[in-house]
Design an enzyme around this catalytic site. Structure first.
Site, PDB file in Angstrom:
ATOM      1  CB  CYS A  74      -0.919  -0.013   1.222  1.00  0.00           C
ATOM      2  SG  CYS A  74      -1.939   1.472   1.362  1.00  0.00           S
ATOM      3  CG  HIS A 160      -2.022  -2.052  -9.497  1.00  0.00           C
ATOM      4  ND1 HIS A 160      -2.894  -1.114  -8.995  1.00  0.00           N
ATOM      5  CD2 HIS A 160      -1.161  -2.356  -8.482  1.00  0.00           C
ATOM      6  CE1 HIS A 160      -2.557  -0.834  -7.755  1.00  0.00           C
ATOM      7  NE2 HIS A 160      -1.513  -1.583  -7.412  1.00  0.00           N
ATOM      8  CD  GLU A 209      -7.065   1.355  -3.004  1.00  0.00           C
ATOM      9  OE1 GLU A 209      -6.805   0.449  -2.185  1.00  0.00           O
ATOM     10  OE2 GLU A 209      -6.726   2.548  -2.845  1.00  0.00           O
ATOM     11  CB  CYS A 218      -4.846   3.835  -5.517  1.00  0.00           C
ATOM     12  SG  CYS A 218      -4.135   2.178  -5.417  1.00  0.00           S
ATOM     13  N   GLY A 221      -1.460   2.243  -7.245  1.00  0.00           N
ATOM     14  CA  GLY A 221      -2.194   2.422  -8.505  1.00  0.00           C
ATOM     15  C   GLY A 221      -1.573   3.523  -9.347  1.00  0.00           C
TER      16      GLY A 221
HETATM   17  N1  LIG Z   1      -6.356  -2.270  -2.298  1.00  0.00           N
HETATM   18  C1  LIG Z   1      -4.930  -2.613  -2.445  1.00  0.00           C
HETATM   19  C2  LIG Z   1      -4.165  -2.292  -1.139  1.00  0.00           C
HETATM   20  C3  LIG Z   1      -4.090  -0.781  -0.856  1.00  0.00           C
HETATM   21  C4  LIG Z   1      -3.385  -0.032  -1.956  1.00  0.00           C
HETATM   22  C5  LIG Z   1      -3.588   1.481  -1.993  1.00  0.00           C
HETATM   23  N2  LIG Z   1      -4.392   2.052  -0.956  1.00  0.00           N
HETATM   24  C6  LIG Z   1      -2.254   2.225  -2.138  1.00  0.00           C
HETATM   25  O1  LIG Z   1      -2.143   3.373  -1.688  1.00  0.00           O
HETATM   26  O2  LIG Z   1      -1.346   1.638  -2.792  1.00  0.00           O
HETATM   27  C7  LIG Z   1      -4.812  -4.121  -2.782  1.00  0.00           C
HETATM   28  O3  LIG Z   1      -5.737  -4.874  -2.476  1.00  0.00           O
HETATM   29  O4  LIG Z   1      -3.775  -4.498  -3.339  1.00  0.00           O
END
Ligand SMILES: N[C@H](CCC[C@H](N)C(=O)O)C(=O)O
Length: 275
Positions: A74, A160, A209, A218, A221
């Site tokens: 994250c 991703h 997400e 994100c 992301g």
């Molecule tokens: N939902 C993401 C985790 C949080 C990523 C995001 N909040 C960031 O800032 O990179 C996953 O399941 O891989």
């Protein structure tokens, strides 16, 4: 059980941060979902757990989505992590190394208050999706959508899928994103990014997400979108990523180079909850 927590966000991607060093934390999936619930709990996109490192790093960094699932990485949370351990006197270092399920990353506090993170190298995953990968663009029939969708599938430690769209405001983030998130082509589900290229040094981005739905920003992301855009020769090596929550700066020199991310981290309030 009384639980001290800190509410933080990185560009509106919000977190409940727990100190697993000075208090014992043993939460099951349902308890994490309850803490993340915006009506029956505190409310957050992800829950971040600060623990002692298992290896040579400074800390262990565990990440749980609002649906309770533990994930590999994250980016916005990494910036909040270093702000947290500094503010709670758990370290004096301005740059720390933190263990995650996808390896060690190193966030650094900058003098201007922003945080820069070496997010590691991107990995393209054609092997996991049995389709002909044209560079990083995978074109395949999404049965549920009955449309031809072209995406870039890659990993920033977490998975991703990135689509290039003409207009971010009208992009089908919540409808189509929810379908791609759980599509059978992604055995561990996937985060779905929608990128509008403004120019070679600026994109707009929205992300549905995995395990949380659309968030205001994100970090991984943003990294994945810039890597995909560079790989498609749409972007130069340093890009401002405009999200609904604010701006990140992402840079990637290509090939085996790591991706660098710079942005803010904010503490909103400290609290205590009976669980
Ligand atoms: N939902 C993401 C985790 C949080 C990523 C995001 N909040 C960031 O800032 O990179 C996953 O399941 O891989």
């Amino acid at each position: 059980m009384k639980l001290k927590f800190t509410k933080m966000h990185g560009l509106g991607n919000d977190f409940v941060v727990l100190d697993g060093i000075n208090q014992t934390i043993n939460l099951d999936r349902q308890q994490i979902r309850q803490l993340a619930d915006r009506h029956f709990g505190i409310g957050c996109d992800q829950l971040l757990l600060v623990e002692k490192a298992k290896g040579q790093a400074d800390f262990r960094y565990r990440i749980f989505n609002a649906d309770g699932g533990e994930v590999e990485q994250c980016g916005n949370g990494a910036r909040c992590f270093v702000r947290y351990v500094h503010d709670h006197d758990l370290t004096k270092k301005s740059e720390i190394r933190i263990e995650t399920l996808s390896g060690v990353i190193s966030p650094r506090l900058e003098r201007d208050g922003n945080i820069t993170v070496n997010m590691g190298k991107p990995v393209f995953e054609p092997k996991q999706i049995p389709f002909i990968a044209d560079r990083c663009a995978l074109t395949y029939q999404l049965e549920m959508l009955h449309t031809q969708v072209t995406i870039c599938a890659l990993s920033m430690g977490n998975p991703h899928a990135v689509r290039v769209v003409d207009d971010i405001a009208s992009a089908p983030v919540v409808t189509e994103g929810a379908l791609i998130e759980k599509h059978q082509r992604f055995p561990n589900k996937v985060n779905v990014g929608y990128m509008q290229v403004i120019d070679r040094n600026h994109i707009k981005l929205r992300v549905f997400e995995r395990g949380a739905g659309e968030t205001l920003a994100c970090g991984t992301g943003a990294c994945a979108a810039v890597v995909a855009g560079i790989n498609l020769d749409l972007l130069d090596y340093q890009v401002v990523v405009s999200t609904q929550g604010g701006e990140l700066t992402i840079s990637w020199q290509g090939h085996d180079a790591p991706v660098w991310m710079t942005g803010p981290a904010v503490t909103v309030f400290e609290g205590e909850i009976n669980l």
